[in-house]
Design a protein around this motif. Sequence first.
Motif, mmCIF file in Angstrom:
data_model
loop_
_atom_site.group_PDB
_atom_site.id
_atom_site.type_symbol
_atom_site.label_atom_id
_atom_site.label_comp_id
_atom_site.label_asym_id
_atom_site.label_seq_id
_atom_site.Cartn_x
_atom_site.Cartn_y
_atom_site.Cartn_z
ATOM 1 N N LEU A 1 0.835 -1.190 0.000
ATOM 2 C CA LEU A 1 0.000 0.000 0.000
ATOM 3 C C LEU A 1 0.878 1.250 0.000
ATOM 4 O O LEU A 1 1.953 1.258 0.609
ATOM 5 C CB LEU A 1 -0.910 0.024 1.228
ATOM 6 C CG LEU A 1 -1.788 -1.201 1.466
ATOM 7 C CD1 LEU A 1 -2.672 -0.972 2.706
ATOM 8 C CD2 LEU A 1 -2.632 -1.518 0.252
ATOM 9 N N SER A 2 0.383 2.277 -0.675
ATOM 10 C CA SER A 2 1.059 3.572 -0.698
ATOM 11 C C SER A 2 0.079 4.658 -0.309
ATOM 12 O O SER A 2 -1.119 4.548 -0.595
ATOM 13 C CB SER A 2 1.626 3.878 -2.089
ATOM 14 O OG SER A 2 2.544 2.910 -2.495
ATOM 15 N N CYS A 3 0.606 5.697 0.312
ATOM 16 C CA CYS A 3 -0.233 6.840 0.682
ATOM 17 C C CYS A 3 0.603 8.107 0.523
ATOM 18 O O CYS A 3 1.619 8.280 1.210
ATOM 19 C CB CYS A 3 -0.725 6.711 2.110
ATOM 20 S SG CYS A 3 -1.565 8.181 2.736
ATOM 21 N N ALA A 4 0.170 8.964 -0.388
ATOM 22 C CA ALA A 4 0.899 10.200 -0.648
ATOM 23 C C ALA A 4 0.097 11.396 -0.144
ATOM 24 O O ALA A 4 -1.093 11.531 -0.467
ATOM 25 C CB ALA A 4 1.156 10.348 -2.139
ATOM 26 N N ALA A 5 0.756 12.239 0.634
ATOM 27 C CA ALA A 5 0.127 13.463 1.126
ATOM 28 C C ALA A 5 0.465 14.606 0.185
ATOM 29 O O ALA A 5 1.599 14.726 -0.277
ATOM 30 C CB ALA A 5 0.618 13.779 2.529
ATOM 31 N N SER A 6 -0.531 15.443 -0.087
ATOM 32 C CA SER A 6 -0.318 16.574 -0.982
ATOM 33 C C SER A 6 -1.076 17.791 -0.486
ATOM 34 O O SER A 6 -1.988 17.683 0.329
ATOM 35 C CB SER A 6 -0.764 16.227 -2.401
ATOM 36 O OG SER A 6 -2.149 15.935 -2.423
ATOM 37 N N ALA B 1 -9.711 -6.159 5.325
ATOM 38 C CA ALA B 1 -10.249 -4.947 5.939
ATOM 39 C C ALA B 1 -10.089 -3.789 4.966
ATOM 40 O O ALA B 1 -9.414 -3.924 3.934
ATOM 41 C CB ALA B 1 -9.507 -4.619 7.235
ATOM 42 N N VAL B 2 -10.691 -2.664 5.316
ATOM 43 C CA VAL B 2 -10.377 -1.411 4.640
ATOM 44 C C VAL B 2 -9.204 -0.784 5.387
ATOM 45 O O VAL B 2 -9.262 -0.629 6.618
ATOM 46 C CB VAL B 2 -11.577 -0.460 4.625
ATOM 47 C CG1 VAL B 2 -11.188 0.866 3.959
ATOM 48 C CG2 VAL B 2 -12.761 -1.097 3.906
ATOM 49 N N TYR B 3 -8.176 -0.446 4.652
ATOM 50 C CA TYR B 3 -6.962 0.129 5.244
ATOM 51 C C TYR B 3 -6.959 1.637 5.009
ATOM 52 O O TYR B 3 -7.151 2.089 3.882
ATOM 53 C CB TYR B 3 -5.720 -0.519 4.642
ATOM 54 C CG TYR B 3 -5.463 -1.899 5.188
ATOM 55 C CD1 TYR B 3 -6.311 -2.963 4.865
ATOM 56 C CD2 TYR B 3 -4.409 -2.158 6.058
ATOM 57 C CE1 TYR B 3 -6.107 -4.235 5.388
ATOM 58 C CE2 TYR B 3 -4.183 -3.421 6.579
ATOM 59 C CZ TYR B 3 -5.040 -4.446 6.241
ATOM 60 O OH TYR B 3 -4.829 -5.715 6.768
ATOM 61 N N TYR B 4 -6.714 2.375 6.084
ATOM 62 C CA TYR B 4 -6.734 3.830 6.040
ATOM 63 C C TYR B 4 -5.360 4.394 6.387
ATOM 64 O O TYR B 4 -4.718 3.937 7.340
ATOM 65 C CB TYR B 4 -7.736 4.397 7.045
ATOM 66 C CG TYR B 4 -9.167 4.032 6.764
ATOM 67 C CD1 TYR B 4 -9.744 2.892 7.316
ATOM 68 C CD2 TYR B 4 -9.964 4.840 5.941
ATOM 69 C CE1 TYR B 4 -11.064 2.552 7.072
ATOM 70 C CE2 TYR B 4 -11.285 4.513 5.680
ATOM 71 C CZ TYR B 4 -11.830 3.365 6.251
ATOM 72 O OH TYR B 4 -13.133 3.035 5.991
ATOM 73 N N CYS B 5 -4.954 5.390 5.645
ATOM 74 C CA CYS B 5 -3.740 6.123 5.932
ATOM 75 C C CYS B 5 -4.075 7.300 6.857
ATOM 76 O O CYS B 5 -5.128 7.926 6.711
ATOM 77 C CB CYS B 5 -3.157 6.637 4.616
ATOM 78 S SG CYS B 5 -1.735 7.703 4.772
ATOM 79 N N ASN B 6 -3.174 7.570 7.779
ATOM 80 C CA ASN B 6 -3.349 8.672 8.721
ATOM 81 C C ASN B 6 -2.027 9.420 8.861
ATOM 82 O O ASN B 6 -0.960 8.797 8.876
ATOM 83 C CB ASN B 6 -3.788 8.116 10.072
ATOM 84 C CG ASN B 6 -3.691 9.152 11.185
ATOM 85 O OD1 ASN B 6 -2.693 9.239 11.890
ATOM 86 N ND2 ASN B 6 -4.738 9.945 11.347
ATOM 87 N N TRP C 1 -6.910 11.982 7.191
ATOM 88 C CA TRP C 1 -7.191 10.591 6.846
ATOM 89 C C TRP C 1 -7.362 10.447 5.344
ATOM 90 O O TRP C 1 -7.915 11.337 4.680
ATOM 91 C CB TRP C 1 -8.472 10.110 7.530
ATOM 92 C CG TRP C 1 -8.343 10.002 9.020
ATOM 93 C CD1 TRP C 1 -8.573 10.987 9.932
ATOM 94 C CD2 TRP C 1 -7.958 8.837 9.754
ATOM 95 N NE1 TRP C 1 -8.340 10.502 11.202
ATOM 96 C CE2 TRP C 1 -7.972 9.188 11.125
ATOM 97 C CE3 TRP C 1 -7.603 7.536 9.403
ATOM 98 C CZ2 TRP C 1 -7.644 8.284 12.134
ATOM 99 C CZ3 TRP C 1 -7.275 6.644 10.404
ATOM 100 C CH2 TRP C 1 -7.287 7.013 11.750
ATOM 101 N N GLY C 2 -6.918 9.285 4.841
ATOM 102 C CA GLY C 2 -7.215 8.936 3.464
ATOM 103 C C GLY C 2 -8.615 8.363 3.354
ATOM 104 O O GLY C 2 -9.303 8.160 4.357
ATOM 105 N N GLN C 3 -9.018 8.059 2.129
ATOM 106 C CA GLN C 3 -10.373 7.591 1.886
ATOM 107 C C GLN C 3 -10.522 6.089 2.134
ATOM 108 O O GLN C 3 -11.641 5.592 2.207
ATOM 109 C CB GLN C 3 -10.786 7.910 0.439
ATOM 110 C CG GLN C 3 -10.218 6.968 -0.627
ATOM 111 C CD GLN C 3 -8.762 7.195 -0.943
ATOM 112 O OE1 GLN C 3 -8.115 8.095 -0.420
ATOM 113 N NE2 GLN C 3 -8.219 6.350 -1.813
ATOM 114 N N GLY C 4 -9.406 5.388 2.275
ATOM 115 C CA GLY C 4 -9.445 3.960 2.533
ATOM 116 C C GLY C 4 -9.268 3.145 1.268
ATOM 117 O O GLY C 4 -9.701 3.547 0.185
#
Length: 121
Positions: free
Chosen positions: A20-25, A91-96, A111-114
């Motif tokens: 999984l990746s999560c990029a903040a912008s 599960a649904v995985y959420y970035c924080n 929070w990300g959208q999941g």
Amino acid sequence: QVQLAESGGGLVQPGGSLKLSCAASGSIFSIRNMAWYRQAPGLERELVAASARGGSTNYVDSVKGRFTISRDNAKNTVYLQMNSLKPEDTAVYYCNAAIKRSGNSVYRDYWGQGTQVTVSS
């Protein structure tokens, strides 16, 4: 505005892997902690893994030795490498992330959208 955009979820067989990746912008001045949470149907959201800006990490016991959290501070991105996946990881995985916006003096949670992760044969 600040946004967290997740990617990498999907369907995988038991024993498989996903990253999984999560990029903040947006108007970001600084990011402190970044973390991954998950929520399975009928259960409360739980912390899976967290990464402090200084490099320390922590994991929920059920994923230790299988999941690895990492981050690229230059890209404002956090990753979750998930190996040896089990059906109970579904599960649904959420970035924080705790982010201080440009012009602000305090950190707040975003929070990300999941993204859905399903482990099934």
